[in-house]
Design a protein around this motif. Structure first.
Motif: not given
Length: 790
Positions: A295-305, A756-763
């Motif tokens: 699956f792949r989901q767009e976060l709608g922002g930038e993850p905090v690091a 430019g977009a941050w995504l959550l992906e699973s493999y």
């Protein structure tokens, strides 16, 4: 002289007339009696009665006249009467039978009696007792005693039949309250089996392991009549080295060398690549295709690091990340393991938060003013906050607390352990010079280990819902809290008697918490985020790491070389006890624990039972290595340890260029410190790269996530190493920028930036991530820094 009879006659006549003339309401023919009644008892107690059963008591009614009457009777539930009416004979008695049907707890009621215009009442009381289950041990009987509210055990008579605790005994009989059986025979008279008895499984049979023949083309077998013998191995069984030119195989019990047939499988398939086959004397594998995302989901922002904290946590298959940007501001975001959005919880002040750890008690994050906990379920609301000022600053000056990834651990009970550094604030503007310049931040001066309640625990029943909002229900000396944050405040925030909860150290015991809220304040239910106890303040020992073993014992390592076990008796002031005399010097900020072994600073193995430290032999091999503090991995059995190091392939003795710098993975025997194997951990031997994260994979393999620096952009590879060989390597699609990663089961979850977009992906990947021991940087994908049971 008058006679006596004559002198008394007028008086006697007057008395008779007076009596006969006063009827007093009597009915004709009753000879002057009055009908009525009264109960003999003013109250009746049924005592303690087993829940669900009935008890009966009698109330005696006394007639107050010579005429009979009928009395009606009724009672409040759970009381009742056996008969609604009772006849009371004149000058006699009658009884009313009252029934108590017991529930659970105290009961009160009234027996109401009405007859001939008279109403009387009798108070009824009783206690219903819910029975406690009384499991009986073998050869013992147990019953619940209503009066005492406890189970009473008695011994069964000798000779009574019973079932022994062990399946290795049979024909059990009771003797003096113990079940005694005769030994069970498990011998099947077969020389090819090993027969034994397990107390929990009974007879257990396994095949005899015949000796391995010296001839690789022979195999040992067991025959019932002959015992172990040798027979020829199946033809074409491998018996020596194999490559795509020559193969050593068995024929008729002998090992012979033959040309390897074309098309022979020479390497297994992987998640992104088909199996390799022999072609023209070489093992040819198809090109590795990209991993396919589940699956792949767009976060709608930038993850905090920030502060080196993890960008992605996984607990109970749910994913958590801290995101800023977009229309929603900064927030905690959670997804299911299949990529469905669970919730987005806005941070109260809109500021960024750094993830630290997650458990079923909550998701712990690092905020500007302290630590916070958020619910892992529902809508992810904030459960508690613990400001730095509530964690016991060194003195009355202006201090700022600091902690971060690697220094926060979660216990199995949900409490939060944090090693907090204290830095003096140089001025009221937090480092800004009022004359226009800037002030360099001062280094930390002191540190201490603190315990916070991650959830209410046994204090929650008495102490109350201290959510940080004002409480106005105080009674007695503590009348109104005037906006105090009751769940984690300094001493001055507690008015009146509430100051009893906190001593001079700022630490609150659970018993003190119970006593601190008089009157209505005891309605509160949640004590999460409260400071329970803390070690004494100590001089700052340098960067530190915290870890919990499988039993919950905490260990602390700091870069000044100190390795300490936390001695915690549940009081308010735990102590730190050295594990190794002289400490473990020259180590980095790294600590892992598994299988009774501590992997300290990426430089030494230390037995938890107090044995001597075993130094890692970093000088072994042909090149000098600089150990990386993390990740450092330990399997459930505690050996070998898996460590990473930087190496330089420079041949001219000068400074190492990015192209010459490599990262190697070493497997090190925890008992000797010697290297078992070493392998280059970067995807390409020619191109520079970066190692991001690693995990243990069941079966003795290590998964490594690393980036290859290509001219057209970085490429991320997932590699699998075992026994010093790269078993497989698969790329993520495209040229993403890698953020956080978490290995869970047979899945790799990553945060990546694409266009430019941050995504959550699973493999889906090869193998299953190890769940026991210290299989990832923080022992697991949850970041709890706790050893997992195998």
């Amino acid at each position: 002289m008058r006679s006596p009879a004559r002198s008394w006659s007028p008086l006697l006549l007057a008395l008779v007339l007076a009596i006969s003339g006063c009827r007093c309401g009597d009915e004709p023919g009753l000879g002057g009696t009055r009908e009525g009644f009264r109960p003999q008892e003013a109250s009746v107690s049924f005592g303690r009665v087993l829940e669900g059963t009935q008890a009966r008591r009698q109330v005696t009614l006394l007639a107050t006249g010579r005429g009979g009457l009928t009395v009606t009777a009724a009672a409040d539930a759970p009381f009742s009467v056996a008969a609604p009416e009772v006849s009371v004979p004149g000058s006699g008695t009658a009884t009313v039978e009252v029934v108590f049907t017991a529930g659970n707890g105290d009961a009160q009621g009234t027996l109401l009696l009405v007859g001939n215009g008279t109403t009387e009442s009798v108070r009824l009381t009783g206690t219903g007792v819910r029975p406690t289950p009384c499991p009986a041990a073998r050869c013992r009987e147990s019953r619940f005693d209503v009066e005492s509210g406890t189970c009473i055990e008695s011994v069964q008579p000798d000779g009574a039949t019973c079932i022994p605790d062990s399946l290795c005994q049979e024909n059990g009989r009771c003797e003096a309250g113990a079940c005694v059986g005769t030994p069970r025979s498990c011998n099947d008279d077969n020389p090819c089996t090993v027969d034994s008895c397990s107390p929990t499984q009974g007879c257990v049979t396994s095949q005899v392991a015949c000796p391995v023949p010296s001839n690789p083309c022979k195999v040992g077998v067991c025959e019932r009549e002959e015992g172990c013998t040798e027979v020829d191995a199946e033809d074409l069984t491998s018996c020596g080295p194999f490559n795509c030119k020559d193969s050593n195989v068995c024929f008729s019990g002998s090992c012979v060398t033959v040309p390897t047939p074309e098309g022979t499988v020479c390497s297994p398939a992987t998640a992104c690549q088909g199996e390799g086959t022999c072609e023209d004397g070489a093992c040819v594998r198809p090109d590795a295709g990209d991993l396919e995302f589940a699956f792949r989901q767009e976060l709608g922002g930038e993850p905090v690091a920030e502060d080196g904290g993890p960008m992605l946590l996984v607990w109970d298959e749910d994913l958590f990340t801290s995101v800023c940007g977009g229309d929603a501001g900064c927030r905690l975001v959670s997804y299911t393991a299949d990529g469905f959005l669970r919730f987005e919880s806005l941070y109260p002040d809109g500021g960024a938060r750094t993830l630290l750890a997650a458990s079923d008690a909550g998701v712990v994050v690092l905020a500007e003013e302290g630590l916070e906990g958020y619910a892992p379920r529902g809508d992810g609301e904030r459960l508690w906050e613990a400001p730095w000022t509530a964690m016991g600053p060194p003195d009355a000056g202006t201090w700022r607390g600091e902690t971060g990834a690697g220094r926060v651990a979660l216990t199995g009970e949900g409490d939060v352990l944090a090693y907090v550094d204290w830095r003096r604030v140089p001025d009221s503007d937090g480092g800004v010079d009022l004359d226009g310049g800037t002030v360099d931040p001062l280094p930390p001066e002191t540190s201490r280990l603190v315990w916070l309640t991650g959830r209410g625990g046994d204090a929650g029943t008495d102490a109350g819902a201290l959510s940080g909002s004002p409480v106005d229900a105080w009674s007695g000396e503590a009348r109104r809290a005037q906006g105090a944050r009751l769940h984690a405040t300094s001493v001055e925030a507690w008015p009146g008697e509430a100051q009893r909860a906190q001593g001079a150290s700022g630490v609150m015991s659970r018993s003190a918490l119970r006593e601190a809220w008089p009157g209505e304040a005891q309605l509160a239910q949640d004590m999460s985020g409260v400071l329970l106890r803390a070690t004494p303040v100590e001089a700052w020992p340098g960067e530190a790491r915290l870890a919990l073993d499988v039993s919950g014992v905490a260990f602390l390592y700091s870069t000044d070389g100190r390795l300490a076990r936390v001695e915690d008796d549940g009081g308010t002031a735990p102590t730190l006890a050295l594990v190794v005399d002289g400490g473990v010097p020259d180590g980095g900020a790294s600590l892992a624990v598994a299988g009774g072994t501590l992997l300290v600073g990426a430089t030494a193995f230390v037995p938890m039972d107090g044995g001597a430290a075993v130094r890692v032999d970093w000088d072994a091999g042909a090149r000098m290595l600089v150990p990386l503090a993390e990740p450092a991995l330990l399997p459930p059995e505690g050996t070998p340890g898996y460590l990473f190091a930087r190496a330089c392939d420079s041949t001219n003795g000068g400074a190492c260029t990015p192209e010459e710098e490599r990262v190697v993975l070493r497997a090190v025997d925890a008992r000797t410190g010697r290297v078992e194997w070493e392998v280059d951990a970067l995807p390409s031997e020619e191109l520079p790269g970066t190692m991001h994260d690693a995990t243990l994979v069941r079966g003795g393999a290590v998964g490594v996530l690393a980036t290859e620096a290509l001219p057209e952009g970085p490429r991320v590879w997932l590699q699998l190493f075992a026994d010093g060989e790269r078993v497989s390597m698969c790329p993520l699609p495209g040229r993403p920028r890698l953020g956080g990663a978490a290995f869970v089961g047979g899945r790799l979850h990553v945060l990546v930036q694409r266009e430019g977009a941050w995504l959550l992906e699973s493999y889906g990947v090869d193998g299953q991530a190890e769940t026991g021991g210290w299989p990832q940087r923080h022992a697991g994908a949850s970041g709890a820094r706790r050893e997992s049971a195998p």
